[in-house]
Design an enzyme around this catalytic site. Structure first.
Site: not given
Ligand code: EPZ
Length: 422
Positions: A22-23, A122, A127, A310, A403
């Site tokens: 998915k990701n 979320c 997020r 995850d 999802r």
């Molecule tokens: C991806 O989300 C995955 N989703 C998530 O999987 C996964 O949990 C996450 O990466 C971490 O591995 C997809 O790939 C579609 P991040 P993403 O940006 O990209 C902070 C699932 O269950 N952050 O790596 O949204 C954020 O708050 C989903 O399949 C900022 O501060 O995650 C978090 O603490 C859930 N500012 C950390 O970074 C930003 O602009 C990691 O978030 C962006 C993120």
């Protein structure tokens, strides 16, 4: 509301082939915006989040056609972006899936403009998208945030040297895509190293982009004038694979997942072994046998190659009946223990304090009616808990599990689970 009805207590056994990730599929589909043409994707999972993303591409003028997999074969998704010219992500679809924010960069790079509604909160915590927007501004985009909307404009993007505060997966992917058509070189530092980022680099290269370094903490992109469509097979879903292995562990069974890349699972396999499982690794498969009661094991989620956030909730489900006390630390998301409340209804002994959960193993959980939250991984954890529990468990909210998991109940039925959808 759909749900899963599970009669627990049966040891799972058998082999199951894992679907496409998915990701990985979501950013790969976003990348099709970068070039007009026909893309053929194999092994795209038939899940709700993918349907949301294809819905957005269609709303922008693209066409998508899904051919389900034949027996044992791969599904095929054809994406035709020759008439894709829209630049406004529909609010309803944006709300349904926050990760569609990664479309901003490709739209800006291709059309010089993009509009999206501010992604709502979320369930797993705030997020933020500050790193996405700061990176796009560094590439020369003018971005206005007002009234819950994001308006982005740009002439030709210009390469920049960008340092991410945290190794954000989405921000890394967003900026890689935007930079492919920028003028000059872009360097993304403190980049996410997840395998899904490497899969995206594979597609971008096939499209003619000059990208390298994905999988390390520094990705370098030299902009080109245009990109071309390409065909791509989506990488296997390491989170689905880990979830299915955990189903074997929680039921004291023997499960083999096929069609995986074992390296992607390394941090998870280490913890499964620590919890007492016998894990054998083949070139594209992993076999788990759990013949002893799981042993309490501490986990701290980390960016790849650490233990994936995850799989934190599914692992928590396993620890509920482990011998001893486990400490689970969630370092990525601020609120990813909502499932604990539901597990307690099944008899789990879990105390949560901010980003720490302390789990005192009990002999066995007892089936109950539980509610999956919006976190699909929490829903999967409740299914796992039901598989190992005594008696009957009803997990309400199958829709959120759908999802990210394709017909999870059928995959588990194939392993001997007594589970059906209602
Ligand atoms: C991806 O989300 C995955 N989703 C998530 O999987 C996964 O949990 C996450 O990466 C971490 O591995 C997809 O790939 C579609 P991040 P993403 O940006 O990209 C902070 C699932 O269950 N952050 O790596 O949204 C954020 O708050 C989903 O399949 C900022 O501060 O995650 C978090 O603490 C859930 N500012 C950390 O970074 C930003 O602009 C990691 O978030 C962006 C993120």
């Amino acid at each position: 509301m759909q749900g899963f009805l599970i009669r627990g207590g049966r040891a799972l056994s058998g082999s199951v082939r894992v679907g496409g990730a998915k990701n990985a599929a979501l950013p790969l589909l976003a990348a099709t915006v970068l070039s007009g043409g026909v893309f053929r994707f194999r092994r795209v999972p038939d899940i709700r989040d993918v349907r949301v993303m294809t819905g957005i591409l269609r709303s922008l003028g693209g066409e998508t056609t899904y051919h389900p997999a034949g027996p044992g074969g791969n599904s095929e998704l054809v994406v035709d972006t020759r008439h894709l010219e829209g630049t406004e992500i529909p609010e309803a679809l944006m709300r349904e899936m926050r990760s569609s924010i990664v479309l901003l960069g490709p739209l800006l790079a291709r059309f010089g403009r993009a509009t999206a509604s501010y992604p709502g909160g979320c369930v797993i915590g705030p997020r933020p998208i500050d790193l996405h927007l700061r990176g796009l501004r560094a590439l020369g985009a003018e971005i206005e945030e007002s009234g819950g909307y994001i308006w982005a404009r740009a002439g030709r993007l210009r390469g920049a040297d960008i340092h991410l505060d945290v190794p954000s997966v989405g921000a890394t992917e967003q900026l890689m895509m935007a930079a492919t058509l920028a003028e000059g070189r872009t360097v993304v530092r403190n980049a996410a190293k997840e395998p899904e980022v490497v899969d995206l680099q594979r597609l971008l290269r096939a499209m003619g982009a000059r990208v390298h370094g994905a999988g390390t903490d520094t990705v370098v992109i030299d902009g080109v004038d245009r990109l071309y469509p390409a065909d791509h097979e989506v990488m296997p879903d390491r989170i689905e694979a880990g979830t299915l292995l955990l189903a074997g562990a929680v039921t004291g069974g023997e499960v083999e997942v096929q069609g995986v890349e074992p390296d992607h699972l390394a941090p998870v396999l280490a913890k499964l072994r620590e919890a007492g499982a016998d894990v054998q690794v083949g070139p594209d498969r992993v076999r788990l046998r759990q013949v002893v009661r799981p042993v309490a094991t501490n986990v701290r989620t980390q960016p790849y190659p650490g233990f994936p956030t995850d799989l934190q909730n599914p692992f928590l489900a396993l620890m509920c009946t482990a011998e001893g006390t486990s400490v689970i630390a969630e370092t990525i998301w601020g609120n990813r223990f909502k499932v604990a409340e539901e597990l307690r209804r099944m008899g789990a002994d879990i105390q949560t304090e901010d980003r720490i959960a302390i789990v005192r193993g009990v002999a066995q959980l007892t089936g109950a009616e539980v509610q999956a939250t919006d976190d699909l991984r929490g829903g999967a954890a409740l299914v796992l808990a039901g598989l190992g529990a005594r008696g009957e468990t009803r997990v309400l909210g199958a829709g959120c599990v759908d999802r990210g998991y394709e017909r999870l109940e059928e995959r588990l039925q194939g392993l001997g689970a007594d589970i059906c959808r209602f």
